[in-house]
Design an enzyme around this catalytic site. Sequence first.
Site, PDB file in Angstrom:
ATOM      1  N   LYS A  16      12.092  -3.341   7.598  1.00 37.68           N
ATOM      2  CA  LYS A  16      10.737  -4.248   7.271  1.00 37.68           C
ATOM      3  C   LYS A  16      10.682  -3.988   5.858  1.00 37.68           C
ATOM      4  O   LYS A  16      10.198  -3.095   6.201  1.00 37.68           O
ATOM      5  CB  LYS A  16       9.638  -4.240   9.001  1.00 37.68           C
ATOM      6  CG  LYS A  16       9.117  -5.055   8.816  1.00 37.68           C
ATOM      7  CD  LYS A  16       7.748  -4.844   9.932  1.00 37.68           C
ATOM      8  CE  LYS A  16       7.324  -6.452  10.193  1.00 37.68           C
ATOM      9  NZ  LYS A  16       5.895  -5.767   9.264  1.00 37.68           N
ATOM     10  N   GLY A  71       6.549  -4.365   4.839  1.00 37.38           N
ATOM     11  CA  GLY A  71       5.327  -4.540   5.575  1.00 37.38           C
ATOM     12  C   GLY A  71       4.843  -5.706   4.216  1.00 37.38           C
ATOM     13  O   GLY A  71       5.484  -5.354   3.065  1.00 37.38           O
ATOM     14  N   ALA A  72       3.135  -4.648   4.094  1.00 38.44           N
ATOM     15  CA  ALA A  72       2.563  -5.783   3.059  1.00 38.44           C
ATOM     16  C   ALA A  72       2.796  -4.671   1.513  1.00 38.44           C
ATOM     17  O   ALA A  72       3.214  -4.472   0.656  1.00 38.44           O
ATOM     18  CB  ALA A  72       1.373  -5.529   3.640  1.00 38.44           C
ATOM     19  N   GLU A  73       2.274  -2.851   2.941  1.00 45.12           N
ATOM     20  CA  GLU A  73       2.208  -2.222   1.965  1.00 45.12           C
ATOM     21  C   GLU A  73       3.520  -1.069   1.021  1.00 45.12           C
ATOM     22  O   GLU A  73       3.876  -0.288   1.219  1.00 45.12           O
ATOM     23  CB  GLU A  73       0.889  -1.177   2.782  1.00 45.12           C
ATOM     24  CG  GLU A  73       0.203  -0.723   1.509  1.00 45.12           C
ATOM     25  CD  GLU A  73      -0.302   1.029   2.588  1.00 45.12           C
ATOM     26  OE1 GLU A  73      -0.792   1.865   2.092  1.00 45.12           O
ATOM     27  OE2 GLU A  73      -0.240   1.306   3.843  1.00 45.12           O
ATOM     28  N   ALA A  74       4.125  -0.983   2.199  1.00 43.45           N
ATOM     29  CA  ALA A  74       5.760  -0.799   2.825  1.00 43.45           C
ATOM     30  C   ALA A  74       6.795  -0.554   2.770  1.00 43.45           C
ATOM     31  O   ALA A  74       7.038  -1.670   3.986  1.00 43.45           O
ATOM     32  CB  ALA A  74       5.126   1.006   3.265  1.00 43.45           C
ATOM     33  N   LYS A 102      18.075   9.273  14.406  1.00 40.17           N
ATOM     34  CA  LYS A 102      17.601   7.962  14.016  1.00 40.17           C
ATOM     35  C   LYS A 102      15.907   7.972  13.668  1.00 40.17           C
ATOM     36  O   LYS A 102      15.193   9.312  14.061  1.00 40.17           O
ATOM     37  CB  LYS A 102      17.745   7.076  15.164  1.00 40.17           C
ATOM     38  CG  LYS A 102      18.570   5.855  14.771  1.00 40.17           C
ATOM     39  CD  LYS A 102      18.592   4.893  15.621  1.00 40.17           C
ATOM     40  CE  LYS A 102      20.096   4.586  16.165  1.00 40.17           C
ATOM     41  NZ  LYS A 102      19.828   2.758  17.152  1.00 40.17           N
ATOM     42  N   ASP A 157      -6.565  -0.238  10.721  1.00 34.69           N
ATOM     43  CA  ASP A 157      -6.131  -1.483  11.240  1.00 34.69           C
ATOM     44  C   ASP A 157      -5.721  -1.196  12.443  1.00 34.69           C
ATOM     45  O   ASP A 157      -4.210  -1.138  12.166  1.00 34.69           O
ATOM     46  CB  ASP A 157      -5.031  -0.855   9.948  1.00 34.69           C
ATOM     47  CG  ASP A 157      -3.577  -2.369   9.606  1.00 34.69           C
ATOM     48  OD1 ASP A 157      -4.551  -3.411  10.011  1.00 34.69           O
ATOM     49  OD2 ASP A 157      -3.032  -2.024   9.354  1.00 34.69           O
TER      50      ASP A 157
END
Lengths: 353, 220
Positions: free
Chosen positions: B11, B13-16, B27, B127
């Site tokens: 994914k 994301g916005a930050e990472a 995993k 958050d």
Amino acid sequence: MYPSRLRKTYGRTAEMKQSAKTLCLGVESTADDFGVGITTFNGEILANASSDYIPEEGGIHPREAARHHAEVADKVLKEALEKAEAKPEDLTLIAFSQGPGLGPCLRTGATVARALASFLAIPLIGVNHSVAHIEIGKLETGAVDPVTLYVSGGNTIVSAFDSGRYRVFGETLDIALGNCLDVFAREAGLKHKRGTPLGAALEKLATDGKELISLPYVVKGMDISLSGLLTAATNLLHKSKCRLEDACYSLQEHAFSMVAEVTERALAHTEKKEVLLTGGVAANIRLQAMLSSIAEEHDAKFNVVPREFAADNGAMIAWTGVLAYTHGLVTPVEKSFVKLRWRLEKVDVPWIE
Amino acid sequence: MDRIDSQSLLKKGAEAHLFLANWHDRKVIVKARFPKKYRPTELDEKIRSYRTAHEPLLMHEVKKAGVPTPTIFLVDIKNAMITMEFVEGKQLKQVLPHVPRKERQELCFRVGVLIGKMHRRGVVHGDLTTSNMILSGEGKIFLVDFGLGEKTTELEARGVDLHLMKRALQSTHYQFAEDCFKHVLKGYFEVWDTEDAKKVLEKILEIERRGRYVDERKKT
């Protein structure tokens, strides 16, 4: 009493005007600007006249601003009609900014709008100011379904459309971005001059900033808080010997990074493919660059409202009035009271599928 | 440092960026906070290293209070990378709209219990959204993404945390946001039923009144 400088307006060619018979006149008066715009029902902007109230000192005094609006209303109206080459009886619809905003200012604009609609016996439509900033941005840039960052003196909102309304994903927990920059600029001794708002003066100084001074950076989820940053930046001015340019630069970099981060969060969250920057602070080149970088990172298209429609203006009210009216909405005079706290997410927007 | 094999982007994301990887035959998730071009380098490095250092500490801390979080394996502050357990499951954001009302209320109640335990331990998440909650295969709810979290017992911070939860519900699950939040609070006070904890309700209202153009302001 108030020297009124009437701003740049928009003329269009004669044949364009002939093809569009239905006209909407929009009145904007939420804060320090009194604006009148005229648009056709298919989104041609024929006129966008305005006059802004400039306080002798300090911020906007609501009563003084309202007095200014009342004094310039006829002149601004006349100029808009002349620019659009229209007579009052050519108008089909009167739109006005119903809120959110400063009470006395809103009431002045609403009074003008009600008088016009009643006298001409045409429908009246109350428009939400925040929605109008988004809609003019979409009209002018061609954006269809963007994540919008709306930043001005009174608002700092990250929103996106979902199921009938613009949803608010992030916003300021205290003061607005434009307010933060303006207060700092006044503390730094900058003056609001005609044609150069405080934010523009600050932006100019910031471009000569070299050293980044560490300031508070407060992001909470998709919300931000700016009041601590403002206090710290103001303290820099009064208590340290840093260059004014560096202080301006550091304030801008911190504040803009914060709004950019929350916009990016909303973009990642909603997975939309467009970003729209609108509102008065959208004119800032540095902020534009930051948001453009974010959009690129997420393969989204970056859009920014043109400078002439960034600040409060009548054209955005007229256009949003058209959208609402053509989708079955009207505001009877007896329900046209102003709504000082009319939040963006409370407004139905039936014109979006 | 151990080698992490076969990374695949899970994914962005916005930050990472979140990568799914193999580490010692298990995993794992590698969370990488890459530099952000839009902000000045000094500020960017400060933010990324601060969040990378704090996130694992907070995740570990709330575990002690009985709040499920992914186990941390490696922290690389210099490169702003965290390697942690991969929790198989679904984001609560995807689950909530598709379950019957009773089940939705029950899930929200359990979220409230977790937030209550976390706050009691002196941690705020920073958050709280339904994207940051994972319902695992065994039915446990994991809290993730503590990058904006803080170790604090301040009433203000707790109030903002719950306010953010409410706002996240309103923007993402507006059809039943109110009902969801009611059950979050129910769960919250289930674990933490003291006069002190109740003060947070008043705080949430105060935070809302501070906002822009809020009807609640009229009442003062």
